[in-house]
Design an enzyme around this catalytic site. Structure first.
Site, PDB file in Angstrom:
ATOM      1  CG  HIS A 289      37.340 123.306  58.641  1.00  0.00           C
ATOM      2  ND1 HIS A 289      36.835 123.443  59.955  1.00  0.00           N
ATOM      3  CD2 HIS A 289      38.180 124.405  58.088  1.00  0.00           C
ATOM      4  CE1 HIS A 289      37.041 124.426  60.248  1.00  0.00           C
ATOM      5  NE2 HIS A 289      37.749 125.204  59.196  1.00  0.00           N
ATOM      6  CD  GLU A 341      40.866 127.309  58.995  1.00  0.00           C
ATOM      7  OE1 GLU A 341      41.213 128.596  59.231  1.00  0.00           O
ATOM      8  OE2 GLU A 341      39.745 126.930  59.426  1.00  0.00           O
ATOM      9  CD  GLU A 357      40.804 126.844  63.685  1.00  0.00           C
ATOM     10  OE1 GLU A 357      39.797 127.556  64.065  1.00  0.00           O
ATOM     11  OE2 GLU A 357      40.769 126.359  62.726  1.00  0.00           O
ATOM     12  CB  CYS A 359      38.755 126.301  66.776  1.00  0.00           C
ATOM     13  SG  CYS A 359      37.988 128.014  67.428  1.00  0.00           S
ATOM     14  CB  CYS A 437      36.546 131.118  65.393  1.00  0.00           C
ATOM     15  SG  CYS A 437      37.937 130.259  64.683  1.00  0.00           S
ATOM     16  CB  CYS A 438      40.807 130.304  68.369  1.00  0.00           C
ATOM     17  SG  CYS A 438      41.103 129.176  66.963  1.00  0.00           S
TER      18      CYS A 438
END
Length: 671
Positions: A289, A341, A357, A359, A437-438
């Site tokens: 991840h 991810e 992603e 994040c 989360c982002c």
């Protein structure tokens, strides 16, 4: 590891005044932070989140949008309201990141109403905390008897780490210690339960983050227990790769995320997914991840620097080198697959299946900032810049009201709808996510951006990122002030004015894309020094008003991938300064994969202050492959291809998907 005075700029002492990031900073302060507060309180009327693969478990078929329920979860845990927990198991972290973003904003300038809002929220968090210091709304509401029994999946330490970072930031911003005390109690509880002692659990978190939070608690409290615990979690990781399996057996095979990865929850992808396949000190490549990898590496650099651990720092150098040389996209994105991810393997960088992603690129910012604090090398700042100006910026719309979780380098709306393997590749930014989360992660990074601009080492200041700002910087022996004026990233001239008389060093980053062409002058006189490790360090007896002018190479450039990146063979990308450019359907029509950029075509930079909040475009002559005359034929042996000449318009990658549903591509065919 040599002892130096090392510091980043204090947020309160740096003002990003104008230009691209002046606009972005104002946007986050005035629009994004209030909007996200509405989201957390379920009062945002226009939030219509995505329904992509990572979110289906939260609200399948809910066409009205997903509520966050984050504040409601805390009210239920505190006994202020009745109801049930709703959202992801790590929903608490959304509030923590928002609090951290607000704290950094308060460092930049007072806002009594916002501060009151935060104080009321901290009171709520305090009421939700249990008597022994435990804080996690999911387990308080749903599984009060199962605390610390599913570290692999359930993100207790992840949420705690984010709230620790918020607590440290709010204390530094206001001097108020209520949230700090709350999170010290939680840290103390974790320290009582985990560690090398025989009477403690010998475990580690599934999703790294607490390591960062513990280091920040240590920095504001000077309590070495927190630093020792961060080091323990890093060193324990992977020593007993069966720890999560032992937990699993003790739970009688209960798995929180079984609907995503049957039958073994989030760790069905194997130990690499959560970076416990090897002890950290034996790891040579980022595996699993992508966000977790960045958080682990960031925490490891923190611990290495603060404890003088050269072995651990060397491991982080190796991981960084593998990432930037073999596993990172041109845009500063990481994570090649939507399946968990994850990083995959060297040179596997598909453009249309990428995860990238937001994040993860924010995590690159965390990682490279810490590497710069450990050793001042321009390559780290180059990578920081690549992630920031491309993928991080692309993660948010120009109006701050919608966000990308996934950042592709090639997108087609039809394929995103019809091909399940590309369902994660959206061409319109959603307003919110079930797994959110982002957006708050991006907010906390933008509001803390002043910390990234400079790294101070003894009496030298390293300029990591170029943007207009006024800065007060504490060197080892004295304080100085600098003023930077630039239209970067749309022009390559950076003007630095010394506002303080004295002897000190100013180190200008010469980006890798400008190493062959650059010029620096002091008060009109050419600088004779040469760059070393990516920085042009000028040690000088400065007078107030002395001016450095740095001119960088701002000619548009073609960029080619290593031939081992199979998806980019025969293709070219376009970059100018730090910005990667792309073709978008709104300017170039449909069928972007049929466009060719001839080698003979000139790239022309054009300013468009009237377009997309002010950008540069790159224009070029291109060719578009015509369709077969008989469109009913799928395959043909004897074909004579025909091309039409077209005028191509490239825009900065970060600005795509702001004009409705569009095709987009970064890499195009070259002939």
């Amino acid at each position: 590891m040599k002892e130096n005075y090392i510091a980043s700029a204090n947020i309160k002492d740096v003002t990003i005044s104008s230009g691209l990031f002046g606009r972005v900073s104002r946007l986050v302060r005035e629009k994004v932070i209030p909007y996200q507060w509405e989201i957390l309180n379920d009062t945002a009327k226009d939030a219509v989140p995505d329904h992509s693969i990572e979110n289906f478990s939260v609200a399948e078929g809910n066409d009205q949008g997903y509520p966050s329920h984050c504040i409601a979860n805390f009210k239920i845990a505190a006994g202020d309201e009745t109801g049930d927990f709703y959202g992801m198991v790590f929903q608490d972290s959304d509030l923590a990141k928002w609090l951290e973003a607000v704290s950094y904003q308060l460092m930049s300038g007072p806002d009594p109403e916002l501060e009151r809002q935060v104080d009321d929220t901290i009171d709520l968090i305090g009421r939700a905390q249990q008597e022994d210091g435990y804080l996690n709304t999911y387990f308080t509401i749903k599984e009060p008897g199962n605390r610390f029994t599913n570290l692999c999946e359930c993100h207790e330490m992840y949420c705690a780490g984010h709230m620790m970072e918020a607590a440290a930031a709010y204390y530094e911003a206001t001097g108020k210690d209520k949230l700090l005390k709350i999170m010290c109690r939680m840290a103390d509880l974790i320290d009582e339960n985990f560690g090398p002692e025989e009477n403690k659990r010998h475990g580690y978190p599934g999703h790294e983050e607490i390591e960062l939070g513990l280091v920040k608690l240590y920095k504001v409290t000077n309590d070495k227990r927190y630093l020792r615990l961060a080091k323990y979690f890093i060193d324990e990781r992977g020593k007993n790769p069966l720890y999560f399996d032992i937990e699993f057996e003790k739970r009688n095979h209960a798995s929180h995320f079984s609907y995503l990865y049957p039958p073994y929850g989030m760790y069905s992808n194997g130990p690499k997914y959560a970076q416990y396949h090897l002890p950290v000190r034996e790891q040579k490549t980022f595996e699993g991840h992508a966000v977790r990898c960045m958080y682990l590496a960031s925490g490891a650099v923190d611990v290495a620097r603060l404890t003088g651990d050269e072995e651990l720092l060397s491991v982080c150098r190796g991981l960084y080198k593998n990432m930037v040389q073999r596993r990172m996209y041109l845009t500063g994105g990481i994570g090649s697959t939507a399946k968990a991810e994850m990083f995959t393997s060297d040179y596997d960088l598909p453009n249309d299946l990428v995860y990238g992603e937001t994040c993860a690129s924010v995590g690159i910012m965390f990682f490279t900032k810490r590497l710069m604090e450990a050793e001042q090398k321009g390559d780290y700042a180059d990578t920081m810049e690549r992630a920031l100006f491309n993928t991080c910026l692309a993660g948010m719309s120009l109006d701050g009201r919608s966000f990308f979780y996934v950042n592709p380098l090639e997108a087609d709306p039809v394929l995103s709808r019809e091909n399940p393997d590309k369902a994660h590749v959206l061409t319109v930014r959603p307003s919110w996510f079930g797994c959110a989360c982002c957006p708050p992660n991006l907010s906390r990074m933008i509001t803390s951006l002043p910390e990234y601009l400079y790294t101070v080492c003894d009496d030298q200041v390293y300029m990591n990122l170029y943007m207009s700002n006024q800065a007060k910087l504490q060197l080892k022996s004295h304080a100085i002030e600098l003023e930077v004026d630039t239209e970067y990233p749309y022009e390559g001239v950076v003007k630095i004015t010394a506002k303080t008389t004295g002897s000190y060093g100013i180190c200008l980053r010469i980006p890798s894309w400008s190493r062959e062409r650059w010029k620096a002058e002091i008060n009109g006189k050419r600088v004779s020094e040469q760059p070393s490790d990516g920085f042009l360090c000028i040690d000088h007896n400065w007078n107030e008003g002395d001016v450095i002018v740095l001119e960088l190479d701002f000619e548009p450039k073609r960029v080619y991938a290593n031939p081992r990146v199979s998806k980019d063979v025969g293709k070219v990308a376009v970059q100018c300064g730090p910005l990667v450019y792309c073709l978008e359907e709104a300017d170039n029509g449909k069928g972007l994969q049929r466009i060719y950029l001839p080698k003979s075509s000139q790239l022309q930079l054009m300013s468009r202050k009237d377009k997309l909040e002010g950008i540069n475009e790159i224009h070029a002559k291109g060719l578009r492959l015509r369709d077969m005359e008989d469109t009913s034929v799928l395959y043909e042996s004897n074909v004579e291809w025909n091309y039409d000449e077209v005028d191509l318009v490239f825009i900065p990658y970060y600005a795509w998907a702001n004009r409705g549903e569009n095709e987009m591509t970064v890499w195009i065919h070259e002939n």
